[in-house]
Motif scaffolding. Structure first.
Motif, mmCIF file in Angstrom:
data_model
loop_
_atom_site.group_PDB
_atom_site.id
_atom_site.type_symbol
_atom_site.label_atom_id
_atom_site.label_comp_id
_atom_site.label_asym_id
_atom_site.label_seq_id
_atom_site.Cartn_x
_atom_site.Cartn_y
_atom_site.Cartn_z
ATOM 1 N N ARG A 95 35.701 34.873 38.802
ATOM 2 C CA ARG A 95 36.723 33.673 38.806
ATOM 3 C C ARG A 95 37.859 33.866 37.676
ATOM 4 O O ARG A 95 38.981 33.173 37.902
ATOM 5 C CB ARG A 95 36.094 32.469 38.193
ATOM 6 C CG ARG A 95 34.960 31.860 39.239
ATOM 7 C CD ARG A 95 34.225 30.552 38.641
ATOM 8 N NE ARG A 95 33.416 29.886 39.699
ATOM 9 C CZ ARG A 95 32.326 29.000 39.430
ATOM 10 N NH1 ARG A 95 32.589 28.451 38.352
ATOM 11 N NH2 ARG A 95 31.667 28.533 40.345
ATOM 12 N N LEU A 96 37.687 34.724 36.743
ATOM 13 C CA LEU A 96 38.796 34.997 35.729
ATOM 14 C C LEU A 96 39.125 36.473 35.581
ATOM 15 O O LEU A 96 38.487 37.386 35.002
ATOM 16 C CB LEU A 96 38.127 34.537 34.447
ATOM 17 C CG LEU A 96 37.769 33.052 34.240
ATOM 18 C CD1 LEU A 96 37.288 32.804 32.828
ATOM 19 C CD2 LEU A 96 38.972 32.347 34.531
ATOM 20 N N PRO A 97 40.027 36.974 36.694
ATOM 21 C CA PRO A 97 40.401 38.126 36.693
ATOM 22 C C PRO A 97 40.756 38.689 35.433
ATOM 23 O O PRO A 97 40.791 40.005 35.235
ATOM 24 C CB PRO A 97 41.795 37.976 37.625
ATOM 25 C CG PRO A 97 41.435 36.824 38.435
ATOM 26 C CD PRO A 97 40.808 35.778 37.497
ATOM 27 N N ALA A 98 41.447 37.878 34.320
ATOM 28 C CA ALA A 98 41.756 38.420 33.141
ATOM 29 C C ALA A 98 40.524 39.120 32.299
ATOM 30 O O ALA A 98 40.901 39.974 31.429
ATOM 31 C CB ALA A 98 42.470 37.514 32.303
ATOM 32 N N THR A 99 39.321 38.854 32.668
ATOM 33 C CA THR A 99 38.253 39.520 31.911
ATOM 34 C C THR A 99 37.836 40.619 32.463
ATOM 35 O O THR A 99 37.247 41.457 32.025
ATOM 36 C CB THR A 99 37.081 38.290 32.233
ATOM 37 O OG1 THR A 99 36.367 38.296 33.561
ATOM 38 C CG2 THR A 99 37.263 37.145 31.727
ATOM 39 N N ARG A 100 38.228 40.992 33.795
ATOM 40 C CA ARG A 100 37.676 42.370 34.386
ATOM 41 C C ARG A 100 38.131 43.619 33.845
ATOM 42 O O ARG A 100 37.162 44.396 33.660
ATOM 43 C CB ARG A 100 38.140 42.279 35.808
ATOM 44 C CG ARG A 100 37.776 41.127 36.773
ATOM 45 C CD ARG A 100 38.304 41.159 38.024
ATOM 46 N NE ARG A 100 38.114 39.926 38.545
ATOM 47 C CZ ARG A 100 38.584 39.343 39.994
ATOM 48 N NH1 ARG A 100 39.634 40.215 40.265
ATOM 49 N NH2 ARG A 100 38.242 38.331 40.395
ATOM 50 N N PRO A 101 39.355 43.453 33.133
ATOM 51 C CA PRO A 101 39.617 45.062 32.227
ATOM 52 C C PRO A 101 38.615 45.032 30.979
ATOM 53 O O PRO A 101 38.524 46.401 30.711
ATOM 54 C CB PRO A 101 41.196 44.831 31.927
ATOM 55 C CG PRO A 101 41.417 43.802 32.729
ATOM 56 C CD PRO A 101 40.409 42.869 33.056
ATOM 57 N N PHE A 102 37.889 44.137 30.515
ATOM 58 C CA PHE A 102 37.108 44.211 29.473
ATOM 59 C C PHE A 102 35.736 43.825 29.679
ATOM 60 O O PHE A 102 34.984 43.547 28.911
ATOM 61 C CB PHE A 102 37.601 43.028 28.339
ATOM 62 C CG PHE A 102 38.941 43.128 28.329
ATOM 63 C CD1 PHE A 102 39.829 44.177 27.705
ATOM 64 C CD2 PHE A 102 40.003 42.264 28.766
ATOM 65 C CE1 PHE A 102 41.108 44.337 27.633
ATOM 66 C CE2 PHE A 102 41.218 42.265 28.687
ATOM 67 C CZ PHE A 102 42.163 43.287 28.035
ATOM 68 N N SER A 103 35.219 44.190 30.806
ATOM 69 C CA SER A 103 34.001 43.702 31.543
ATOM 70 C C SER A 103 32.766 44.432 30.557
ATOM 71 O O SER A 103 31.820 44.252 30.495
ATOM 72 C CB SER A 103 33.844 44.475 32.966
ATOM 73 O OG SER A 103 34.093 45.755 32.989
#
Length: 217
Positions: A84-92
């Motif tokens: 739901r939050l694409p902004a979290t994906r680079p820091f998974s």
């Protein structure tokens, strides 16, 4: 000893409904863990805890991850955030998903975390923290009672129900034993609501969960 801080009550500053648990370690150093609160300035805290994937609890989590904070939540909550939050994906890799009932050490602290199902939404959890401060339980939003709890075979079942294995009595597994918890932060819908700065009347009595489920079906 420990201290508990909450976001400002001012609407412009109320980032979430979370808290900061702070204490001093045996060597005198200051330490802290954020629970459901991700302010713009994290003060260098290495770890935070998220109880579930509703916006009033996870607001600011992407910024916390980008700043280097490791955020601990359940595996289901992690999956929901990444979807739901694409902004979290680079820091998974900094978003750590845990199983219910599996203790884990919080990175950069001397704190152990363990989640229990809060029965609020998919992946929701109560967070038990054990450290120099003792034992602290953050419920997050919850709707939890003994009939919903996981059970351990061989004990006395508070509900009197038999388990599926053939009638052996079982006992609910609670997040903390009686008298074990020094701090309990209880956060549940309708426990206390505010309207225009004043306490609002409580809503009318809510229907039982079974009645609500039948109405939805």
């Amino acid at each position: 000893a420990f201290w508990l801080y909450r976001p400002s009550d001012k609407p412009a500053a109320a980032a979430s409904s979370g808290r900061l648990l702070a204490w001093r370690e045996v060597d005198g150093g200051a330490a802290g863990v954020l629970v459901d609160w991700f302010p713009p300035d994290l003060g260098g805290l290495p770890a935070a805890v998220l109880t579930h994937a509703h916006e009033d609890h996870h607001r600011g989590v992407a910024d916390a991850l980008s700043a280097g904070t490791r955020v601990y939540c359940t595996r289901a909550t992690r999956a929901l955030l990444l979807a739901r939050l694409p902004a979290t994906r680079p820091f998974s890799e900094r978003l750590i998903g845990l199983e219910y009932g599996a203790p884990a050490h919080l990175d950069g602290t001397r704190v152990q975390l363990c989640f229990t199902d809060a029965c609020h939404c998919e992946g929701s959890a109560m967070a038990r923290l054990d450290g120099q401060f003792g034992c602290a339980l953050f419920t997050g939003d919850f709707r939890w009672d003994s009939s919903l709890a996981p059970v351990a075979a061989g004990g006395d079942d508070a509900s009197g129900a038999d388990d599926a294995a053939g009638g052996a009595e079982s006992a609910p597994v609670w997040p903390c034993a009686p008298g074990e918890c020094e701090l309990c932060v209880c956060d549940t819908t309708f426990a206390c609501t505010r309207a225009e700065g004043a306490l609002a009347p409580l809503p009318p009595e809510l229907p039982p969960r079974s009645e609500s489920a039948d109405a939805i079906a």
